[in-house]
Design a protein around this motif. Sequence first.
Motif, PDB file in Angstrom:
ATOM      1  N   GLY A 208       0.885  -1.264  -0.092  1.00 56.96           N
ATOM      2  CA  GLY A 208      -0.008   0.025  -0.031  1.00 56.96           C
ATOM      3  C   GLY A 208       0.772   1.205   0.103  1.00 56.96           C
ATOM      4  O   GLY A 208       0.557   2.172  -0.792  1.00 56.96           O
ATOM      5  N   LEU A 209       1.891   1.173   0.878  1.00 53.18           N
ATOM      6  CA  LEU A 209       2.968   2.574   1.019  1.00 53.18           C
ATOM      7  C   LEU A 209       3.532   2.731  -0.446  1.00 53.18           C
ATOM      8  O   LEU A 209       3.799   3.871  -0.999  1.00 53.18           O
ATOM      9  N   LEU A 214       4.190   5.630  -5.679  1.00 52.85           N
ATOM     10  CA  LEU A 214       3.985   5.643  -7.050  1.00 52.85           C
ATOM     11  C   LEU A 214       3.007   6.430  -7.741  1.00 52.85           C
ATOM     12  O   LEU A 214       3.161   7.167  -8.600  1.00 52.85           O
ATOM     13  N   MET A 215       1.821   6.384  -7.016  1.00 51.38           N
ATOM     14  CA  MET A 215       0.592   7.410  -7.710  1.00 51.38           C
ATOM     15  C   MET A 215       1.068   8.784  -7.281  1.00 51.38           C
ATOM     16  O   MET A 215       0.757   9.764  -8.233  1.00 51.38           O
ATOM     17  N   TRP A 216       1.693   9.273  -6.095  1.00 50.02           N
ATOM     18  CA  TRP A 216       1.917  10.445  -6.028  1.00 50.02           C
ATOM     19  C   TRP A 216       2.974  11.089  -6.916  1.00 50.02           C
ATOM     20  O   TRP A 216       2.959  12.260  -7.303  1.00 50.02           O
ATOM     21  N   THR A 217       4.099  10.161  -7.313  1.00 50.69           N
ATOM     22  CA  THR A 217       5.249  10.624  -8.051  1.00 50.69           C
ATOM     23  C   THR A 217       4.636  10.468  -9.558  1.00 50.69           C
ATOM     24  O   THR A 217       5.351  10.870 -10.455  1.00 50.69           O
ATOM     25  N   GLY A 218       3.546  10.022  -9.974  1.00 53.38           N
ATOM     26  CA  GLY A 218       2.798   9.947 -11.374  1.00 53.38           C
ATOM     27  C   GLY A 218       3.250   9.034 -12.235  1.00 53.38           C
ATOM     28  O   GLY A 218       3.407   8.750 -13.287  1.00 53.38           O
ATOM     29  N   VAL A 219       4.063   7.709 -11.479  1.00 53.06           N
ATOM     30  CA  VAL A 219       4.648   6.607 -12.014  1.00 53.06           C
ATOM     31  C   VAL A 219       3.483   5.775 -12.483  1.00 53.06           C
ATOM     32  O   VAL A 219       3.710   5.114 -13.652  1.00 53.06           O
ATOM     33  N   THR A 223      -7.020   5.021 -11.357  1.00 51.74           N
ATOM     34  CA  THR A 223      -7.824   5.603 -10.072  1.00 51.74           C
ATOM     35  C   THR A 223      -6.956   5.091  -9.001  1.00 51.74           C
ATOM     36  O   THR A 223      -6.766   5.647  -7.858  1.00 51.74           O
ATOM     37  N   PHE A 224      -6.885   3.806  -8.992  1.00 53.17           N
ATOM     38  CA  PHE A 224      -6.092   2.991  -7.946  1.00 53.17           C
ATOM     39  C   PHE A 224      -4.784   2.715  -7.937  1.00 53.17           C
ATOM     40  O   PHE A 224      -4.165   1.779  -7.216  1.00 53.17           O
ATOM     41  N   GLY A 225      -3.969   3.315  -9.146  1.00 57.17           N
ATOM     42  CA  GLY A 225      -2.565   2.935  -9.277  1.00 57.17           C
ATOM     43  C   GLY A 225      -2.389   1.601  -9.529  1.00 57.17           C
ATOM     44  O   GLY A 225      -2.933   0.943 -10.510  1.00 57.17           O
ATOM     45  N   LEU A 226      -1.554   0.800  -8.608  1.00 60.62           N
ATOM     46  CA  LEU A 226      -1.126  -0.610  -8.978  1.00 60.62           C
ATOM     47  C   LEU A 226      -2.319  -1.539  -9.014  1.00 60.62           C
ATOM     48  O   LEU A 226      -2.600  -2.568  -9.874  1.00 60.62           O
ATOM     49  N   ALA A 299     -15.592  -1.273  -7.079  1.00 58.33           N
ATOM     50  CA  ALA A 299     -15.105  -0.044  -7.978  1.00 58.33           C
ATOM     51  C   ALA A 299     -14.398  -0.553  -9.137  1.00 58.33           C
ATOM     52  O   ALA A 299     -14.490  -0.154 -10.151  1.00 58.33           O
ATOM     53  N   ILE A 300     -13.190  -1.487  -8.734  1.00 59.59           N
ATOM     54  CA  ILE A 300     -12.486  -1.926  -9.857  1.00 59.59           C
ATOM     55  C   ILE A 300     -13.150  -2.755 -10.820  1.00 59.59           C
ATOM     56  O   ILE A 300     -12.948  -2.556 -11.975  1.00 59.59           O
ATOM     57  N   LEU A 301     -14.022  -3.749 -10.331  1.00 57.53           N
ATOM     58  CA  LEU A 301     -14.928  -4.359 -11.337  1.00 57.53           C
ATOM     59  C   LEU A 301     -15.630  -3.615 -12.257  1.00 57.53           C
ATOM     60  O   LEU A 301     -15.818  -3.791 -13.406  1.00 57.53           O
ATOM     61  N   ARG A 302     -16.231  -2.499 -11.714  1.00 61.67           N
ATOM     62  CA  ARG A 302     -17.178  -1.710 -12.342  1.00 61.67           C
ATOM     63  C   ARG A 302     -16.598  -0.718 -13.324  1.00 61.67           C
ATOM     64  O   ARG A 302     -16.877  -0.202 -14.231  1.00 61.67           O
ATOM     65  N   GLY A 303     -15.230  -0.273 -12.773  1.00 62.73           N
ATOM     66  CA  GLY A 303     -14.458   0.340 -13.614  1.00 62.73           C
ATOM     67  C   GLY A 303     -13.855  -0.233 -14.918  1.00 62.73           C
ATOM     68  O   GLY A 303     -13.897   0.361 -15.988  1.00 62.73           O
ATOM     69  N   ASN A 304     -13.529  -1.378 -14.764  1.00 59.81           N
ATOM     70  CA  ASN A 304     -13.384  -2.276 -15.945  1.00 59.81           C
ATOM     71  C   ASN A 304     -14.431  -2.741 -16.940  1.00 59.81           C
ATOM     72  O   ASN A 304     -14.179  -2.471 -18.049  1.00 59.81           O
ATOM     73  N   ASN A 305     -15.649  -2.461 -16.367  1.00 59.64           N
ATOM     74  CA  ASN A 305     -17.014  -2.762 -17.479  1.00 59.64           C
ATOM     75  C   ASN A 305     -17.100  -1.478 -17.860  1.00 59.64           C
ATOM     76  O   ASN A 305     -17.846  -1.550 -19.094  1.00 59.64           O
TER      77      ASN A 305
END
Length: 305
Positions: A208-209, A214-219, A223-226, A299-305
């Motif tokens: 999680g850390l 990675l999300m903060w640095t834009g890597v 929506t949820f990064g990795l 949210a991940i499942l619905r986001g993929n759909n």
Amino acid sequence: MASGNFAFNNPAFQEERPGLTPPPAASQAGAQTAYATATHQATDAAVNAQLEGAFAAPPAGSVNTGRMTVEDTVAKTLGLFAVLLVTAVVGWMWTMAPVTAANPVPTIVPWIVGMLGGFVLAMVISFTSRKKVRPALIFAYAAFEGLFVGGISAYFELLWPGIVIQAAIATFAVVGVVLALFASGKVRASARANKIFLVAILGYMVFGLVNLVLMWTGVTQGTFGLYSQSISIMGIEIPLGLIIGVLVVLLASYSLVQDFDMIQRGVRNGAPRELGWLGGFGIMVTVVWLYIEILRIIAILRGNN
């Protein structure tokens, strides 16, 4: 047996207190003789009336004994969740207040305030509960946690309508199943499982850390990064967040088993009644964690759909 939930760090939840050792045979014989003599002498009608009244009275509860009971802990837990639900409504309305047709962006202020306030209070409660339990702090934690839950729920609901009721039903279902299995004795915490749980939790925290950095640095994007990344299994693209989410729900479910086990241990050890607040606090921490993870999975499942 240590629990993965920091709420149960009080010795009353950790130590088994040995039972009473029966006296030697000679002492028992002497006690029986003394008891028989006393019985023959106790002819006073007032004494008999007192004995009858004692047996006719209802069993002593936590208020009478000053000891922790399951019923009293349940009542305290329900009270904390009532506070959480009230402030969750406040957090929801606060989040949605700036949303209009011209400005569809909600505010994340209640989400952040609730998360930071809840984290600080959780640390204070956990580190001070070994010496003294402060119900006011636990109620304050429930209030901040409600702001967080209400804020993040409103945010997700705006993106994926209907997701909150789906996550709530799934959370109730998981809690109900875990409670039923524990009550039936089919699921129990064990020393070996606790070690595996601890290693898994530490690994999840590190992941999680890393994901946040990675999300903060834009890597990473999404929506949820990795969590938004997909991996191929037998030619099927499966979101990494779905796999991790299912594992974390299992961890949260086992944490709930630990919570129930620690409460049962506290009751068995004759813990002070005030520790029932820690029992309710621990359950609330776990259930909120479970709800957030289920919310993210959907949210991940619905986001993929």
